[in-house]
Design a protein around this motif. Structure first.
Motif, PDB file in Angstrom:
ATOM      1  N   UNK A 204     -17.550   2.376  11.764  1.00  0.00           N
ATOM      2  CA  UNK A 204     -16.949   2.459  10.428  1.00  0.00           C
ATOM      3  C   UNK A 204     -15.673   3.286  10.364  1.00  0.00           C
ATOM      4  N   UNK A 205     -14.911   3.360  11.464  1.00  0.00           N
ATOM      5  CA  UNK A 205     -13.636   4.067  11.401  1.00  0.00           C
ATOM      6  C   UNK A 205     -12.505   3.056  11.520  1.00  0.00           C
ATOM      7  N   UNK A 206     -11.714   2.941  10.470  1.00  0.00           N
ATOM      8  CA  UNK A 206     -10.611   1.970  10.452  1.00  0.00           C
ATOM      9  C   UNK A 206      -9.351   2.580  11.055  1.00  0.00           C
ATOM     10  N   UNK A 207      -8.527   1.724  11.641  1.00  0.00           N
ATOM     11  CA  UNK A 207      -7.223   2.174  12.127  1.00  0.00           C
ATOM     12  C   UNK A 207      -6.313   2.470  10.942  1.00  0.00           C
TER      13      UNK A 207
ATOM     14  N   UNK B 269       0.804  -1.224   0.000  1.00  0.00           N
ATOM     15  CA  UNK B 269       0.000   0.000   0.000  1.00  0.00           C
ATOM     16  C   UNK B 269       0.839   1.278   0.000  1.00  0.00           C
ATOM     17  N   UNK B 270       2.093   1.177   0.420  1.00  0.00           N
ATOM     18  CA  UNK B 270       2.925   2.373   0.527  1.00  0.00           C
ATOM     19  C   UNK B 270       3.265   2.923  -0.854  1.00  0.00           C
ATOM     20  N   UNK B 271       2.918   4.210  -1.070  1.00  0.00           N
ATOM     21  CA  UNK B 271       3.186   4.837  -2.376  1.00  0.00           C
ATOM     22  C   UNK B 271       3.743   6.252  -2.200  1.00  0.00           C
ATOM     23  N   UNK B 272       4.815   6.370  -1.509  1.00  0.00           N
ATOM     24  CA  UNK B 272       5.605   7.599  -1.451  1.00  0.00           C
ATOM     25  C   UNK B 272       5.167   8.627  -0.419  1.00  0.00           C
ATOM     26  N   UNK B 273       3.880   8.909  -0.255  1.00  0.00           N
ATOM     27  CA  UNK B 273       3.494   9.971   0.668  1.00  0.00           C
ATOM     28  C   UNK B 273       2.309   9.595   1.558  1.00  0.00           C
ATOM     29  N   UNK B 274       2.037   8.290   1.699  1.00  0.00           N
ATOM     30  CA  UNK B 274       0.884   7.876   2.515  1.00  0.00           C
ATOM     31  C   UNK B 274       1.292   7.025   3.721  1.00  0.00           C
ATOM     32  N   UNK B 275       2.560   7.095   4.112  1.00  0.00           N
ATOM     33  CA  UNK B 275       2.985   6.286   5.254  1.00  0.00           C
ATOM     34  C   UNK B 275       2.401   6.864   6.536  1.00  0.00           C
ATOM     35  N   UNK B 276       1.484   6.141   7.107  1.00  0.00           N
ATOM     36  CA  UNK B 276       0.706   6.609   8.240  1.00  0.00           C
ATOM     37  C   UNK B 276      -0.780   6.458   7.967  1.00  0.00           C
ATOM     38  N   UNK B 277      -1.107   6.192   6.707  1.00  0.00           N
ATOM     39  CA  UNK B 277      -2.505   6.017   6.307  1.00  0.00           C
ATOM     40  C   UNK B 277      -2.718   4.666   5.621  1.00  0.00           C
ATOM     41  N   UNK B 278      -1.957   3.679   6.049  1.00  0.00           N
ATOM     42  CA  UNK B 278      -2.080   2.333   5.481  1.00  0.00           C
ATOM     43  C   UNK B 278      -3.141   1.555   6.262  1.00  0.00           C
ATOM     44  N   UNK B 279      -3.830   0.645   5.584  1.00  0.00           N
ATOM     45  CA  UNK B 279      -4.960  -0.065   6.184  1.00  0.00           C
ATOM     46  C   UNK B 279      -4.662  -1.541   6.422  1.00  0.00           C
ATOM     47  N   UNK B 280      -5.164  -2.034   7.550  1.00  0.00           N
ATOM     48  CA  UNK B 280      -5.111  -3.465   7.843  1.00  0.00           C
ATOM     49  C   UNK B 280      -6.456  -3.927   8.395  1.00  0.00           C
ATOM     50  N   UNK B 281      -7.506  -3.222   8.041  1.00  0.00           N
ATOM     51  CA  UNK B 281      -8.836  -3.550   8.559  1.00  0.00           C
ATOM     52  C   UNK B 281      -9.340  -4.851   7.947  1.00  0.00           C
ATOM     53  N   UNK B 282     -10.287  -5.455   8.643  1.00  0.00           N
ATOM     54  CA  UNK B 282     -10.859  -6.723   8.163  1.00  0.00           C
ATOM     55  C   UNK B 282     -11.547  -6.519   6.817  1.00  0.00           C
ATOM     56  N   UNK B 283     -12.293  -5.417   6.682  1.00  0.00           N
ATOM     57  CA  UNK B 283     -13.019  -5.162   5.436  1.00  0.00           C
ATOM     58  C   UNK B 283     -12.056  -4.995   4.261  1.00  0.00           C
TER      59      UNK B 283
END
Length: 197
Positions: free
Chosen positions: A99-102, A49-63
């Motif tokens: 509905x708020x994912x980590x 998921x990491x694409x240069x400027x989103x480190x900190x907004x990656x998802x590991x939710x069940x959905x």
């Protein structure tokens, strides 16, 4: 040009498109070797998921992970906990129902700033935590039993101390003893001088 190179752009030596970059330092670390197979697989998913400027907004939710083939919620939870405990990922936003994912960041990259992070997320981020002392590992933003402040009272309450010792008051006896409790040592024969029979 042979058939192998027809699907490649500009002769780069690999298939076109993005790729997952995992540093050797991560893959060669003792913490990585200690991960379960499922945690290693999840690490690839979050790295994807990491694409240069989103480190900190990656998802590991069940959905989200269900779309990637993760069907077992328990397996996902255990693998996620391994990555957090091992210092590979850091939680920047604590999710909550309905509905708020980590959100998460990988620790081999710098944390990208974002105003939506939870308080303390930036300050507690430890770069390369997977390779440091276990005491420095990144963990969840909240302890597992809540965020209650430390107790300022002893565990058994704040009762007043007893004015007397637990076994009753000590009685002073200032009268001098004329003889030690086991007899006067000068009147007791030495063991080596006692007659033998």
């Amino acid at each position: 040009m042979n058939g192998r190179n027809k699907s490649r752009k500009g002769g780069s030596g690999r298939d076109a498109g993005g790729f997952v970059a995992l540093p050797w330092a991560v893959l060669d670390s003792p913490a990585y070797a200690a991960l379960s197979v499922h945690a290693k697989a999840l690490l690839l998913e979050v790295a994807r998921q990491y694409v240069r400027d989103n480190n900190g907004r990656l998802l590991l939710s069940r959905a989200y992970m269900e779309k990637r083939g993760w069907k077992s919620s328990d397996m996902l939870t255990k693998a996620k906990r391994e990555l957090l405990d091992g210092g590979f990922v850091h939680e920047t936003v604590k999710g909550h129902r309905p509905n708020k994912a980590s959100w998460y960041a990988v620790t081999w990259q710098s944390l990208d700033r974002h105003p939506g992070y939870d308080e303390g997320a930036v300050e507690t981020f430890v770069r390369s935590a997977y390779g440091r002392n276990r005491a420095l590992k990144n963990a969840s933003l909240r302890p597992p039993h809540g965020t209650g402040g430390p107790s300022i009272a002893p565990p058994h309450g704040t009762g007043e101390p007893s004015p007397v010792p637990p076994h009753g008051p000590i009685k002073a006896d200032f009268a001098p003893f004329s003889v030690p409790p086991h007899g006067h040592h000068l009147e007791m024969p030495s063991p080596c001088l006692q007659p033998t029979h």
